[in-house]
Design a protein around this motif. Structure first.
Motif, PDB file in Angstrom:
ATOM      1  N   GLY A  73      44.631 -13.086 164.193  1.00 49.78           N
ATOM      2  CA  GLY A  73      44.609 -14.477 164.656  1.00 49.78           C
ATOM      3  C   GLY A  73      43.491 -15.277 164.015  1.00 49.78           C
ATOM      4  O   GLY A  73      43.674 -16.437 163.639  1.00 49.78           O
ATOM      5  N   PHE A  74      42.335 -14.645 163.864  1.00 53.33           N
ATOM      6  CA  PHE A  74      41.188 -15.329 163.260  1.00 53.33           C
ATOM      7  C   PHE A  74      41.457 -15.616 161.777  1.00 53.33           C
ATOM      8  O   PHE A  74      41.123 -16.703 161.283  1.00 53.33           O
ATOM      9  CB  PHE A  74      39.950 -14.449 163.424  1.00 53.33           C
ATOM     10  N   ALA A  75      42.059 -14.660 161.079  1.00 53.22           N
ATOM     11  CA  ALA A  75      42.370 -14.866 159.657  1.00 53.22           C
ATOM     12  C   ALA A  75      43.361 -16.018 159.479  1.00 53.22           C
ATOM     13  O   ALA A  75      43.210 -16.850 158.560  1.00 53.22           O
ATOM     14  CB  ALA A  75      42.938 -13.575 159.060  1.00 53.22           C
ATOM     15  N   VAL A  78      41.441 -19.250 159.945  1.00 52.19           N
ATOM     16  CA  VAL A  78      40.568 -19.581 158.812  1.00 52.19           C
ATOM     17  C   VAL A  78      41.382 -20.151 157.653  1.00 52.19           C
ATOM     18  O   VAL A  78      41.048 -21.205 157.092  1.00 52.19           O
ATOM     19  CB  VAL A  78      39.770 -18.333 158.369  1.00 52.19           C
ATOM     20  N   VAL A  79      42.463 -19.452 157.296  1.00 53.18           N
ATOM     21  CA  VAL A  79      43.281 -19.901 156.164  1.00 53.18           C
ATOM     22  C   VAL A  79      43.911 -21.270 156.468  1.00 53.18           C
ATOM     23  O   VAL A  79      43.838 -22.209 155.653  1.00 53.18           O
ATOM     24  CB  VAL A  79      44.384 -18.861 155.851  1.00 53.18           C
ATOM     25  N   GLY A  80      44.517 -21.403 157.656  1.00 52.44           N
ATOM     26  CA  GLY A  80      45.160 -22.669 158.015  1.00 52.44           C
ATOM     27  C   GLY A  80      44.160 -23.796 158.198  1.00 52.44           C
ATOM     28  O   GLY A  80      44.392 -24.929 157.742  1.00 52.44           O
ATOM     29  N   GLY A  81      43.026 -23.504 158.859  1.00 54.05           N
ATOM     30  CA  GLY A  81      42.028 -24.534 159.122  1.00 54.05           C
ATOM     31  C   GLY A  81      41.378 -25.056 157.854  1.00 54.05           C
ATOM     32  O   GLY A  81      41.240 -26.271 157.672  1.00 54.05           O
ATOM     33  N   VAL A  82      40.987 -24.135 156.969  1.00 57.71           N
ATOM     34  CA  VAL A  82      40.337 -24.571 155.730  1.00 57.71           C
ATOM     35  C   VAL A  82      41.340 -25.296 154.821  1.00 57.71           C
ATOM     36  O   VAL A  82      41.031 -26.359 154.258  1.00 57.71           O
ATOM     37  CB  VAL A  82      39.721 -23.358 154.993  1.00 57.71           C
ATOM     38  N   GLY A  83      42.564 -24.745 154.704  1.00 52.83           N
ATOM     39  CA  GLY A  83      43.565 -25.356 153.838  1.00 52.83           C
ATOM     40  C   GLY A  83      43.922 -26.764 154.282  1.00 52.83           C
ATOM     41  O   GLY A  83      43.872 -27.731 153.495  1.00 52.83           O
ATOM     42  N   ILE A 140      37.311 -24.952 162.849  1.00 54.57           N
ATOM     43  CA  ILE A 140      37.355 -24.747 161.392  1.00 54.57           C
ATOM     44  C   ILE A 140      37.974 -25.966 160.710  1.00 54.57           C
ATOM     45  O   ILE A 140      37.461 -26.473 159.703  1.00 54.57           O
ATOM     46  CB  ILE A 140      38.159 -23.482 161.059  1.00 54.57           C
ATOM     47  N   LEU A 141      39.080 -26.443 161.273  1.00 50.37           N
ATOM     48  CA  LEU A 141      39.779 -27.595 160.690  1.00 50.37           C
ATOM     49  C   LEU A 141      38.895 -28.842 160.681  1.00 50.37           C
ATOM     50  O   LEU A 141      38.730 -29.500 159.635  1.00 50.37           O
ATOM     51  CB  LEU A 141      41.064 -27.847 161.474  1.00 50.37           C
ATOM     52  N   ALA A 184      30.015 -23.187 159.567  1.00 45.90           N
ATOM     53  CA  ALA A 184      29.625 -23.528 160.945  1.00 45.90           C
ATOM     54  C   ALA A 184      30.855 -23.518 161.861  1.00 45.90           C
ATOM     55  O   ALA A 184      30.793 -23.036 163.001  1.00 45.90           O
ATOM     56  CB  ALA A 184      28.952 -24.894 160.970  1.00 45.90           C
ATOM     57  N   GLY A 185      31.981 -24.045 161.361  1.00 47.34           N
ATOM     58  CA  GLY A 185      33.215 -24.026 162.152  1.00 47.34           C
ATOM     59  C   GLY A 185      33.722 -22.621 162.375  1.00 47.34           C
ATOM     60  O   GLY A 185      34.184 -22.272 163.474  1.00 47.34           O
ATOM     61  N   ILE A 186      33.634 -21.773 161.351  1.00 46.93           N
ATOM     62  CA  ILE A 186      34.079 -20.385 161.491  1.00 46.93           C
ATOM     63  C   ILE A 186      33.213 -19.650 162.514  1.00 46.93           C
ATOM     64  O   ILE A 186      33.716 -18.856 163.318  1.00 46.93           O
ATOM     65  CB  ILE A 186      34.035 -19.674 160.115  1.00 46.93           C
TER      66      ILE A 186
END
Length: 264
Positions: A73-75, A78-83, A140-141, A184-186
């Protein structure tokens, strides 16, 4: 001398990180030693149950499934939020168009979505992973969006002047400049993810740490319940320490720049 200074610095950091928790556990031990309260058993009894439960078969049956759901779930978050954050931060029109939608969904607590996700994804691991991802993605987003928006305009002009674009611009300017806020978001999402692991396992019990803690509470197995809570705290502490090491290495340039500015 350099090796000695490094060892001394590491020793000071370990002492500062572990000093207060050790003192608090010692206080808990002595203050609860003669406790006769059913709901606040002595720490010795809790640690005894901890050894029996969490250093045995429960690791494979409950701890590993919880950590696996957290990792997946965290991965995804991270991928969706940063992208998505980089995209919205780079395109002003998109950011303005999506801003009301983002504010709406950000205000909805992830635990409220559990019954809805159960209707679509059932009560298996998919639902639990989706709950974790849906709660972790927002810090993260939003930090990614603000990180991209705060890129130095001079650096953007330099890239345009030298015709640096595409993947090179994204890697060396956008992601690098936004990386302090992304990290910081992560970091915020890591603690949220651990909370949501427990909540999702409480709603749809099959196995996991949340399921075990609720089961012990319903059976009035209080020392066992406290041992699960202690384990959650230890997992959170270890994950935070691991993330701090990763962050220190990934943002070495940023911390070096910050230290240089303080000295200057």
């Amino acid at each position: 001398m350099s090796t000695q200074r490094t060892a001394a610095r590491v020793g000071r950091r370990v002492t500062m990180a572990l000093g207060l928790p050790i003192v608090l556990f010692a206080l808990w031990w002595f203050l609860s030693a003669d406790s006769t309260s059913f709901y606040m058993p002595p720490l010795a009894d809790i640690l005894s149950q901890f050894r029996e439960l969490w250093l045995g078969s429960a690791v494979a049956s409950d701890v590993v499934p919880s950590l696996t759901r957290l990792a997946i779930g965290f991965a995804i978050a991270v991928v969706g939020g940063v992208g998505l954050g980089v995209l919205l931060g780079s395109v002003e029109v998109l950011r303005r168009a999506f801003e009301p939608l983002l504010e709406f969904f950000r205000a909805v607590p992830a635990p409220v979505l559990v019954p809805v996700l159960m209707l679509f994804a059932g009560i298996g691991d998919t639902m639990k992973v989706l709950v974790i991802a849906s709660g972790c993605i927002w810090p993260i987003l939003l930090n990614s969006v603000e990180g991209v928006r705060s890129i130095d305009p001079v650096m953007l002009d330099v890239c345009r002047s030298y015709r640096i674009g595409g993947a090179a611009r994204m890697r060396h300017l956008v992601l690098r400049s936004a990386s302090p806020q992304i990290m910081a978001g992560i970091r915020q999402s890591l603690s949220i993810g651990l909370i949501l692991v427990v909540i999702s396992e409480m709603f749809a019990p099959t196995n996991g740490l949340g399921f075990s803690i609720v089961t012990f509470q319903r059976q009035f197995a209080i020392p066992e319940m406290w041992s699960g809570i202690v384990l959650l705290g230890l997992i959170g502490f270890v994950l935070a320490m691991i993330f701090a090491v990763i962050e220190k290495r990934a943002l070495r340039w940023y911390f070096g720049l910050r230290d240089a500015r303080k000295k200057g």
